[in-house]
Motif scaffolding. Sequence first.
Motif, PDB file in Angstrom:
ATOM      1  N   LEU A  47       0.834  -1.198   0.000  1.00 42.24           N
ATOM      2  CA  LEU A  47       0.000   0.000   0.000  1.00 42.24           C
ATOM      3  C   LEU A  47       0.870   1.250   0.000  1.00 42.24           C
ATOM      4  CD1 LEU A  47      -2.859   1.163   0.147  1.00 42.24           C
ATOM      5  CD2 LEU A  47      -2.722   0.981   2.647  1.00 42.24           C
ATOM      6  N   PHE A  48       1.906   1.248   0.832  1.00 40.91           N
ATOM      7  CA  PHE A  48       2.891   2.342   0.850  1.00 40.91           C
ATOM      8  C   PHE A  48       4.208   1.745   0.352  1.00 40.91           C
ATOM      9  CE2 PHE A  48       0.116   3.056   4.671  1.00 40.91           C
ATOM     10  CZ  PHE A  48      -0.651   4.070   4.123  1.00 40.91           C
ATOM     11  N   HIS A  49       4.372   1.717  -0.958  1.00 38.33           N
ATOM     12  CA  HIS A  49       5.516   1.023  -1.522  1.00 38.33           C
ATOM     13  C   HIS A  49       6.760   1.900  -1.498  1.00 38.33           C
ATOM     14  CE1 HIS A  49       4.431   3.544  -4.900  1.00 38.33           C
ATOM     15  NE2 HIS A  49       5.599   3.262  -5.453  1.00 38.33           N
ATOM     16  N   ALA A  50       7.907   1.256  -1.506  1.00 37.89           N
ATOM     17  CA  ALA A  50       9.173   1.986  -1.570  1.00 37.89           C
ATOM     18  C   ALA A  50       9.399   2.459  -2.999  1.00 37.89           C
ATOM     19  CB  ALA A  50      10.315   1.081  -1.114  1.00 37.89           C
ATOM     20  N   GLY A  51      10.079   3.564  -3.154  1.00 39.12           N
ATOM     21  CA  GLY A  51      10.367   4.088  -4.489  1.00 39.12           C
ATOM     22  C   GLY A  51       9.407   5.187  -4.883  1.00 39.12           C
ATOM     23  N   ASP A  52       9.401   5.507  -6.195  1.00 37.59           N
ATOM     24  CA  ASP A  52       8.553   6.584  -6.692  1.00 37.59           C
ATOM     25  C   ASP A  52       7.083   6.253  -6.478  1.00 37.59           C
ATOM     26  OD1 ASP A  52      10.771   7.970  -7.558  1.00 37.59           O
ATOM     27  OD2 ASP A  52      10.722   7.099  -9.569  1.00 37.59           O
ATOM     28  N   PRO A  53       6.273   7.263  -6.185  1.00 35.83           N
ATOM     29  CA  PRO A  53       4.836   7.016  -5.979  1.00 35.83           C
ATOM     30  C   PRO A  53       4.191   6.446  -7.238  1.00 35.83           C
ATOM     31  CG  PRO A  53       5.459   9.212  -5.205  1.00 35.83           C
ATOM     32  CD  PRO A  53       6.634   8.677  -5.973  1.00 35.83           C
ATOM     33  N   ILE A  54       3.230   5.551  -7.052  1.00 31.50           N
ATOM     34  CA  ILE A  54       2.468   4.998  -8.180  1.00 31.50           C
ATOM     35  C   ILE A  54       1.491   6.061  -8.668  1.00 31.50           C
ATOM     36  CG2 ILE A  54       0.731   3.286  -8.826  1.00 31.50           C
ATOM     37  CD1 ILE A  54       2.014   1.362  -6.879  1.00 31.50           C
ATOM     38  N   GLN A  55       1.472   6.263  -9.980  1.00 33.83           N
ATOM     39  CA  GLN A  55       0.556   7.237 -10.561  1.00 33.83           C
ATOM     40  C   GLN A  55      -0.414   6.537 -11.509  1.00 33.83           C
ATOM     41  OE1 GLN A  55       3.361  10.175 -12.247  1.00 33.83           O
ATOM     42  NE2 GLN A  55       2.709  11.562 -10.618  1.00 33.83           N
ATOM     43  N   MET A  56      -1.624   7.033 -11.563  1.00 36.15           N
ATOM     44  CA  MET A  56      -2.660   6.492 -12.443  1.00 36.15           C
ATOM     45  C   MET A  56      -3.260   7.621 -13.266  1.00 36.15           C
ATOM     46  SD  MET A  56      -4.699   3.696 -10.131  1.00 36.15           S
ATOM     47  CE  MET A  56      -3.865   2.265  -9.440  1.00 36.15           C
ATOM     48  N   ARG A  57      -3.493   7.330 -14.547  1.00 36.07           N
ATOM     49  CA  ARG A  57      -4.072   8.347 -15.428  1.00 36.07           C
ATOM     50  C   ARG A  57      -5.593   8.310 -15.336  1.00 36.07           C
ATOM     51  NH1 ARG A  57      -1.934  11.364 -19.098  1.00 36.07           N
ATOM     52  NH2 ARG A  57      -0.012  10.127 -19.093  1.00 36.07           N
ATOM     53  N   ILE A  58      -6.187   9.483 -15.097  1.00 32.88           N
ATOM     54  CA  ILE A  58      -7.644   9.569 -15.018  1.00 32.88           C
ATOM     55  C   ILE A  58      -8.208  10.578 -16.022  1.00 32.88           C
ATOM     56  CG2 ILE A  58      -7.692   8.855 -12.611  1.00 32.88           C
ATOM     57  CD1 ILE A  58      -8.149  11.806 -11.858  1.00 32.88           C
ATOM     58  N   ASP A  59      -7.344  11.140 -16.857  1.00 33.06           N
ATOM     59  CA  ASP A  59      -7.769  12.033 -17.930  1.00 33.06           C
ATOM     60  C   ASP A  59      -6.562  12.228 -18.848  1.00 33.06           C
ATOM     61  OD1 ASP A  59      -9.257  13.735 -19.523  1.00 33.06           O
ATOM     62  OD2 ASP A  59     -10.137  14.808 -17.828  1.00 33.06           O
ATOM     63  N   THR A  60      -6.766  12.962 -19.923  1.00 34.42           N
ATOM     64  CA  THR A  60      -5.713  13.078 -20.941  1.00 34.42           C
ATOM     65  C   THR A  60      -4.386  13.522 -20.347  1.00 34.42           C
ATOM     66  OG1 THR A  60      -7.404  13.661 -22.580  1.00 34.42           O
ATOM     67  CG2 THR A  60      -5.109  14.151 -23.130  1.00 34.42           C
ATOM     68  N   ASN A  61      -4.389  14.555 -19.551  1.00 39.00           N
ATOM     69  CA  ASN A  61      -3.156  15.082 -18.972  1.00 39.00           C
ATOM     70  C   ASN A  61      -3.197  15.081 -17.452  1.00 39.00           C
ATOM     71  OD1 ASN A  61      -1.921  15.796 -21.540  1.00 39.00           O
ATOM     72  ND2 ASN A  61      -3.415  17.452 -21.657  1.00 39.00           N
ATOM     73  N   VAL A  62      -3.938  14.139 -16.888  1.00 40.86           N
ATOM     74  CA  VAL A  62      -4.112  14.113 -15.430  1.00 40.86           C
ATOM     75  C   VAL A  62      -3.646  12.774 -14.870  1.00 40.86           C
ATOM     76  CG1 VAL A  62      -5.722  14.337 -13.513  1.00 40.86           C
ATOM     77  CG2 VAL A  62      -6.067  15.692 -15.585  1.00 40.86           C
ATOM     78  N   LEU A  63      -2.631  12.831 -14.002  1.00 39.21           N
ATOM     79  CA  LEU A  63      -2.145  11.667 -13.282  1.00 39.21           C
ATOM     80  C   LEU A  63      -2.356  11.904 -11.791  1.00 39.21           C
ATOM     81  CD1 LEU A  63       1.249  11.083 -15.160  1.00 39.21           C
ATOM     82  CD2 LEU A  63      -0.766   9.617 -15.294  1.00 39.21           C
ATOM     83  N   VAL A  64      -2.788  10.874 -11.083  1.00 42.62           N
ATOM     84  CA  VAL A  64      -2.992  11.010  -9.639  1.00 42.62           C
ATOM     85  C   VAL A  64      -2.181   9.951  -8.907  1.00 42.62           C
ATOM     86  CG1 VAL A  64      -5.294  12.001  -9.863  1.00 42.62           C
ATOM     87  CG2 VAL A  64      -5.034   9.511  -9.675  1.00 42.62           C
ATOM     88  N   THR A  65      -1.832  10.254  -7.674  1.00 42.42           N
ATOM     89  CA  THR A  65      -1.120   9.320  -6.805  1.00 42.42           C
ATOM     90  C   THR A  65      -2.087   8.878  -5.723  1.00 42.42           C
ATOM     91  OG1 THR A  65       0.967  10.482  -7.223  1.00 42.42           O
ATOM     92  CG2 THR A  65       0.883   9.010  -5.322  1.00 42.42           C
TER      93      THR A  65
END
Length: 281
Positions: free
Chosen positions: A135-153
């Motif tokens: 859930l809280f992984h080591a390294g860069d935060p996981i990002q997910m795309r929810i729109d054309t130019n929108v990524l969320v963590t």
Amino acid sequence: MESINRTRPNDSIQIQSELSALIGKTQETIASGKSFSRPSEAPSSWLEISSLGRKAAIEDSWLNNIGRARIMAQQAESSLDAIANGVTRARELVILANNETISPQDRAVIAIELQGLRDQFNQLTQAQDSYGGNLFHAGDPIQMRIDTNVLVTPSPNLQTVAQSINVAGGPLDLDTIMAEMISAVGTGTAADRAQQLERAGSMITHFSSLIASQGVMVNRLDQQEDRLQRSQLTSTERQSVLESTDVAEAVTRFQSLLVNLEAAQRLYAKSASTSLIQLIG
């Protein structure tokens, strides 16, 4: 030179054939409710429908990402809330341990409870999400795309949660803070315990900020989901307009075609019975 009688019937037959085909097509659109069945019948509408289909597929993938992100964000929020409650309890225990009227045995009991909180924190920070990852992984935060130019963590990484808590003198990790707090309460001096009270306050501030950020994240996902669902509804309505038959207009056209066909048939019958001399004269 072609005679009039050789040409006139063929033209009439062609007109009747075309009218019959249009009548059949109109009947089909009324029965099926679809304004066309092949791209060639309405190229511009077909292109727009294809574009709407591609748009819907992309939005479906974004909605799937939002669903996954929301689950992770809510899990993270729940874990952070549990840690924050534990940190609040740790501060209460440190305050209690700073009371000079309690005995060393009482402080030993407090240290045991603090150790239990430390174990709980380690368990929560190493928890897995619903998809089998940390859930809280080591390294860069996981990002997910929810729109054309929108990524969320959807959830912060381990470093943000437990390895960079801002305390006096610089950042420390959660486990180190808890280990030193336990030592100060169990065997440390009054000055050591006083220092831990400040650190407990820093931890409360740290996790309160993380919980607030998770709340903002969940709200953002909800708003984006609502926007995409409204967009898909608009696309569905537009596609229905493009595909669906205007029944009233189609019935009117059907009746008009029937009248024209009957007229063409009468004209053909009259032409077929008319002699060449009558046509010339």
